[in-house]
Design an enzyme around this catalytic site. Structure first.
Site, PDB file in Angstrom:
ATOM      1  N   ASP A 354      35.659  34.806  34.476  1.00 32.40           N
ATOM      2  CA  ASP A 354      35.933  34.659  35.891  1.00 32.40           C
ATOM      3  C   ASP A 354      35.453  35.947  36.487  1.00 32.40           C
ATOM      4  OD1 ASP A 354      36.166  33.994  37.831  1.00 32.40           O
ATOM      5  OD2 ASP A 354      38.329  34.072  37.971  1.00 32.40           O
ATOM      6  N   LYS A 361      36.457  40.651  41.582  1.00 30.91           N
ATOM      7  CA  LYS A 361      37.644  41.159  41.240  1.00 30.91           C
ATOM      8  C   LYS A 361      37.645  42.578  41.225  1.00 30.91           C
ATOM      9  CE  LYS A 361      39.498  36.908  38.492  1.00 30.91           C
ATOM     10  NZ  LYS A 361      40.584  37.221  39.689  1.00 30.91           N
ATOM     11  N   GLU A 435      37.990  29.393  41.882  1.00 27.27           N
ATOM     12  CA  GLU A 435      36.929  29.023  41.586  1.00 27.27           C
ATOM     13  C   GLU A 435      38.016  26.782  40.592  1.00 27.27           C
ATOM     14  OE1 GLU A 435      38.458  30.428  38.374  1.00 27.27           O
ATOM     15  OE2 GLU A 435      37.913  31.778  40.271  1.00 27.27           O
ATOM     16  N   ARG A 437      39.877  25.662  41.033  1.00 26.67           N
ATOM     17  CA  ARG A 437      41.002  24.476  41.292  1.00 26.67           C
ATOM     18  C   ARG A 437      39.524  23.602  42.317  1.00 26.67           C
ATOM     19  NH1 ARG A 437      43.636  27.932  46.122  1.00 26.67           N
ATOM     20  NH2 ARG A 437      43.860  29.326  44.230  1.00 26.67           N
TER      21      ARG A 437
END
Length: 581
Positions: A354, A361, A435, A437
């Site tokens: 991710d 991030k 993302e 969920r």
């Protein structure tokens, strides 16, 4: 296209599993031949593939391509476990372990009360007599209090029947945690480099305590050398035999512990592996290996099948990485030998990496640890491994993972995009780093269509849950009292600690409503773990459902990284469902 393929006969399953056993978790065939082998299976065999093998990359691997790296698994120590009803002092071997109990603080004791040295148990006293006072001398020299983390050993001599004796603290009698004893045994096995070990367990020890002790020991012996070389490789323990002396208890608990810890170790191996090794493709390969080895049914949906099912929320995340690391929707099914009385589904978040997407991030975002964002799928597939070994009666289990990456590309979703999930609900993407969920939304819709009796999803979903509960507890949300209590009971039984959290739908539900779509994928900063759970609730209409956020306990730097959290919890819950007639 969502349903599993037609069920093969048990004879066919057994024959195929036996043929494949030598290859499971071993070095894979070449990328193209592995997928060609599996895509050629008929609907009556172990696996079906949706979308065909053509979408797989067959280009020769470069030095960095993930196809140049093999997904390997650690090996569990293979020492034997036996019991002997004879006295501990009569055993002969390398290391005899004597548990001692701490003296409880007396009622009304003064503030300056100091815990005295541990008293010898009857078994320890007999050993002390046999070993010329070595045990009592060790207690006195070390001022051994027998706290839960205390241990000490002394060498008796090469020519003696018992070469070394060790003391381990059990804490106060009546408050013993056998997992802690197992951890102490693991530490001693490493320190003493012994080949044979005996532990003087209480005469009335039962199977559950033996299981807990063995799980603690196997957990402590776990060592991940897969990415180390040379002097950095930790040496394997030399232990070949463990004897429980002074008891006639069976070794059934030890056998169960091995099967459960096989699943825990698979989870740890997956979560600890780097994202250029664990990809959606390699995760799907591994899932089919589990199915082949243990007689589960396997269904892998490729991109075309995912799109045909209308999984727009999942594809919204996956489309940022559509080539070598494209989506793989994994569905394994365990079916008991007889007609099940319960059917349950476990859904694991499967983000193999991710980046955050366009909401990248940055700073202290732990982007370097986002390999653990597939911790939910690690727990799910680790549970599939354990359930395949344990083969519980009366319960059918579906294991579901929507595997993909969350990356940046010209095809990646953007903040402001609107996605349509497979239940028809529209979602405004406020933040591309929310993302998980989105992938879970379509996986939950898929799970409910299987008409199961309960659904549990497990995910490293929110940093907000870590802020609320720290790194020792997972958060659990459920609108169903019976399911919530069952999970809490499994948490208490296994030590995979969860804390039930409120849904607060009336108060926080409006926070995930969009002004231009049905939903938005994030709410405000406050209550972030709750609004994430409320978002998932929108994709389960009538089936009892629980969401478990494992963002905190999935990883522990002090213990070396991946913890395997969730497998013991899920195994216990699955077995409890089968026991409910």
């Amino acid at each position: 296209m969502r349903g599993p393929f037609s069920s093969p006969t048990s004879k066919c399953l057994a024959q195929l599993a036996m043929l494949h056993a030598a290859h499971a978790f071993a070095a894979p065939l070449s990328s193209s031949s592995r997928w060609a082998l599996r895509s050629s299976r008929s609907a009556g065999t172990i696996g079906t593939w949706r979308g065909g093998a053509a979408s797989m990359s067959t280009a020769p691997p470069t030095s960095y391509d993930s196809s140049a790296y093999e997904l390997k698994f650690t090996e569990m120590p293979s020492f034997t476990v036996t019991t002997e009803a004879t006295a501990a002092a009569e055993w002969s071997g390398d290391l005899l372990v004597l548990p001692l109990y701490a003296t409880p603080k007396p009622d009304g004791a003064a503030d300056g009360w100091e815990k005295p040295d541990a008293d010898l148990t009857e078994v320890a006293a007999a050993a002390d007599s046999a070993f010329d006072g070595a045990v009592s001398s060790l207690v006195a020299m070390q001022e051994f209090k027998a706290g839960p983390k205390d241990s000490s050993a002394v060498f008796l001599g090469k020519s003696t029947a018992v070469k070394s004796v060790a003391l381990v603290g059990m804490g106060e009698a009546g408050k013993v945690k056998y997992t802690g004893l197992g951890g102490a045994l693991a530490a001693l096995a490493k320190e003493q480099k012994c080949e044979s070990m005996a532990v003087a367990v209480p005469e009335d020890i039962d199977d559950a305590a033996v299981q807990a002790m063995m799980q603690g020991m196997l957990d402590g012996l776990y060592s991940d050398n897969r990415y180390r070389t040379g002097d950095n490789i930790e040496k394997d323990v030399k232990l070949t035999s463990l004897t429980l002396v002074g008891t006639s208890v069976s070794t059934d608990g030890a056998d169960r512990a091995r099967k459960i810890m096989a699943g825990v170790n698979v989870c740890r191996d997956l979560v600890a592996s780097p994202p250029n090794v664990v990809t959606p493709k390699s995760l799907a390969e591994m899932a089919v290996d589990v199915a082949m080895e243990h007689g589960l049914e396997a269904e892998i949906l490729e991109r075309e099948a995912v799109e045909a099912l209308g999984m727009g929320a999942y594809m919204g995340v996956a489309k940022g990485s559509l080539e070598e690391h494209g989506p793989k929707f994994i569905h394994l099914t365990y079916k008991p030998p007889q007609t099940p009385t319960k059917k349950v589904a476990i859904v694991g978040k499967g983000l193999t990496f991710d980046s955050g997407g366009y909401n990248l991030k940055v700073g202290a975002s732990l982007i370097e640890l986002m390999k653990f964002d597939m911790g939910g799928s690690g727990a799910t597939l680790g549970t599939a491994k354990a359930i395949g070994l344990l083969k519980p009666k009366d319960v059918e289990v579906h294991f579901i993972v929507a595997a993909c990456e969350n990356m940046i590309s010209d095809k990646a979703m953007r903040p402001g995009d609107i996605l349509t999930a497979s239940n028809g609900k529209t979602i405004e993407v406020i933040n591309t780093d929310a993302e998980g969920r989105l992938t879970l939304a379509d996986a939950l819709v898929f799970a409910e269509k299987l008409e199961v009796d309960a659904i549990v999803d497990m995910a490293t979903l929110t940093g907000a849950c870590m802020v609320a509960l720290g790194d020792k507890y997972a958060g659990m949300w459920s609108p169903d009292e019976d399911l919530a209590k069952a999970l809490e009971a499994s948490s208490e039984a296994t030590g995979d600690t969860i804390w039930r959290m409120p849904l607060c739908e009336a108060e926080y539900g409006p926070d995930i409503k969009s002004k231009i779509a049905d939903l938005k994928n994030v709410g405000p900063r406050t209550g972030g773990a709750i609004t994430a759970a409320l978002f998932l609730k929108e994709f389960v209409t009538k089936t009892p459902w629980a969401h478990v956020d494992i963002a905190g306990p999935v990883w522990d730097d002090k213990k070396g990284g991946a913890t395997g959290f969730g497998v013991k919890l899920l195994v216990d819950w699955v077995e409890s469902q089968g026991a409910m007639k």
